[in-house]
Write an enzyme that holds these catalytic residues in place. Structure first.
Site, PDB file in Angstrom:
ATOM      1  N   GLU A  35       3.110 -16.586  -3.353  1.00 44.77           N
ATOM      2  CA  GLU A  35       3.610 -16.655  -1.976  1.00 44.77           C
ATOM      3  C   GLU A  35       4.930 -17.407  -1.900  1.00 44.77           C
ATOM      4  OE1 GLU A  35       2.551 -14.319   0.243  1.00 44.77           O
ATOM      5  OE2 GLU A  35       0.587 -15.158  -0.185  1.00 44.77           O
ATOM      6  N   GLY A 126       0.892  -8.855  12.749  1.00 45.33           N
ATOM      7  CA  GLY A 126       0.907 -10.306  12.782  1.00 45.33           C
ATOM      8  C   GLY A 126      -0.177 -10.964  11.959  1.00 45.33           C
ATOM      9  N   SER A 130       1.651  -7.261   6.249  1.00 44.91           N
ATOM     10  CA  SER A 130       2.925  -6.554   6.136  1.00 44.91           C
ATOM     11  C   SER A 130       2.967  -5.239   6.904  1.00 44.91           C
ATOM     12  CB  SER A 130       3.277  -6.316   4.669  1.00 44.91           C
ATOM     13  OG  SER A 130       4.666  -6.134   4.544  1.00 44.91           O
ATOM     14  N   SER A 132       5.139  -4.715   9.045  1.00 48.58           N
ATOM     15  CA  SER A 132       6.567  -4.393   9.163  1.00 48.58           C
ATOM     16  C   SER A 132       7.055  -3.568   7.981  1.00 48.58           C
ATOM     17  CB  SER A 132       7.381  -5.684   9.282  1.00 48.58           C
ATOM     18  OG  SER A 132       7.159  -6.534   8.175  1.00 48.58           O
ATOM     19  N   GLU A 164      15.028  -5.311   6.826  1.00 44.21           N
ATOM     20  CA  GLU A 164      14.334  -6.454   7.405  1.00 44.21           C
ATOM     21  C   GLU A 164      15.235  -7.686   7.460  1.00 44.21           C
ATOM     22  OE1 GLU A 164       9.926  -8.266   7.661  1.00 44.21           O
ATOM     23  OE2 GLU A 164      10.363  -6.304   6.822  1.00 44.21           O
ATOM     24  N   ASP A 176       6.959  -7.055  -0.265  1.00 43.37           N
ATOM     25  CA  ASP A 176       6.149  -6.226   0.623  1.00 43.37           C
ATOM     26  C   ASP A 176       6.466  -4.749   0.451  1.00 43.37           C
ATOM     27  OD1 ASP A 176       5.252  -8.656   1.492  1.00 43.37           O
ATOM     28  OD2 ASP A 176       6.316  -8.600   3.408  1.00 43.37           O
ATOM     29  N   TYR A 228       9.679 -19.888   8.547  1.00 41.85           N
ATOM     30  CA  TYR A 228       9.957 -19.135   7.318  1.00 41.85           C
ATOM     31  C   TYR A 228      11.384 -19.402   6.839  1.00 41.85           C
ATOM     32  CZ  TYR A 228       9.570 -15.104   4.128  1.00 41.85           C
ATOM     33  OH  TYR A 228       9.525 -14.289   3.029  1.00 41.85           O
TER      34      TYR A 228
END
Length: 386
Positions: A35, A126, A130, A132, A164, A176, A228
């Protein structure tokens, strides 16, 4: 998947009064481990899941783009010549950002036709799965075919990342999109985010009688907001002060020196990245040598690092991980960018009801909103459905 495809076709026909040329899908992803390492040129180990975004699409005879979704009554219209990051906002920045990014990677947009598209999905929004990237990859594989671009999956992953980063404004890495495009059934994608070399590694969950439980906390997050970006800035600062171009140039043997050079907070951010990279390598090696039952401690250690060093967890995620572990999960961790979203728990199938009930009870005892629980399996990457 056939139901989702039919739903997208019906939605397209209702909105545009004609049939789509086809329906394309791209899955969401779970990151098994690794991560915030992706934008540090590190290692990640995600897999595509059996939940997808689909886009029903048909070209037009002019240069107009029209996009709708199953979740709003809006119809977004824009000319191909007007698609720039500065002109995009809201949900449509994801699909339209892909249009712009395809041009940045060599598509001849001046010769392209416009299109109508309708988007539907069963990837929770959310939740750190992923949704998006699933939108971006579904649109990119559709337009690659409709516009006859001939782009390979690796290039499309970079297209999605650029969309993105620049059109949406979220400073995410390439993980992603890579998972959504390169995934395989019962396997994860071991990705080197510096070289973009990818290797598909069998997971063996099915043979071992294991399932991956998703615990959606329902605490929503947004990558384009501060947390982030702050973590990314901390990593860049740590690399700069350590005299390297990226934290990938360091490993756990450099932690003693980092403790002397960096302030306390930046050191903890850097320590997470360096130890997380090592945990990815250890997870891949352990899967190969010992099998999936042996990776549990690595998953749980990853969560502790994200909670304490990177500070991207929230109480709901911590309770999910603790309750799952106490109820017998092989291992558990939050997944995704953090500040909400989902946790994952690797669970023996025979113990799934016990673990799920324990998590639900723990949330109720703390007065949290009831979590959404479901299992996912590793699935194939993006494709045309019909």
């Amino acid at each position: 998947m056939s139901e989702l495809s039919s739903r997208a076709r019906a939605g397209f026909t209702e909105r545009f009064s004609r049939e789509p040329s086809g329906v394309w899908r791209a899955p969401g992803r779970v990151n098994l481990i690794g991560e915030h390492t992706d934008y540090n040129d590190g290692f990640v180990f995600p897999f595509a899941i059996d939940r997808s975004t689909v886009v029903a699409l048909a070209p037009r005879d002019d240069r107009t783009i029209q996009i709708t979704t199953a979740y709003t009554d809006d119809i977004v219209r824009i000319g191909l010549d007007d698609v720039t990051p500065a002109a995009l906002s809201g949900w449509s920045a994801y699909p339209l950002g892909v249009v712009w990014a395809l041009g940045e990677f060599g598509a001849d947009l001046a010769a392209a036709r416009g299109f109508d598209a309708h988007i539907d999905s069963d990837v929770p929004i959310g939740a750190g799965l992923s949704s998006s990237a699933a939108i971006e990859c579904a649109v990119s594989v559709a337009l690659t075919e409709v516009w006859d671009l001939g782009f390979d999956r690796e290039r499309l992953a970079r297209v999605g990342q650029l969309a993105e980063n620049k059109a949406v404004g979220a400073p995410t890495g390439i993980m992603d999109q890579s998972a959504s495009l390169l995934g395989r059934a019962d396997a994860a994608v071991f990705l080197d985010c510096r070289s973009l070399d990818a290797e598909v590694i069998p997971l063996g969950f099915d043979a071992a009688g294991l399932v991956l439980l998703i615990i959606n906390t329902r605490v929503s997050h947004a990558h384009a907001t501060g947390g982030y970006a702050d973590r990314r800035a901390s990593c860049e600062r740590g690399a700069r002060e350590m005299g390297v171009s990226s934290l990938r140039d360091l490993d756990v043997d450099d932690l003693d020196r980092a403790a002397q050079v960096l302030d306390e907070e930046t050191f903890r951010r850097v320590r997470h990245i360096l130890t997380e990279n090592q945990r990815v390598l250890d997870t891949v090696r352990t899967l190969r040598l010992e099998g999936p039952e042996a990776i549990g401690d690595l998953l749980t250690a990853s969560h502790v690092s994200m909670r304490d060093d990177f500070e991207i967890s929230v109480p709901e995620l911590d309770v999910a991980v603790e309750a799952a572990g106490a109820a017998g999960a092989v291992g558990a961790r939050m997944t995704g960018g953090g500040f909400g979203g989902a946790a994952i728990a690797l669970v023996r199938a025979s113990e799934l009801p016990v673990v799920a009930d324990a998590v639900t009870a723990a949330f109720a005892a703390r007065g949290f909103r009831e979590p959404e629980l479901f299992t996912v399996t590793a699935a194939d990457g993006a494709s045309r459905l019909d």
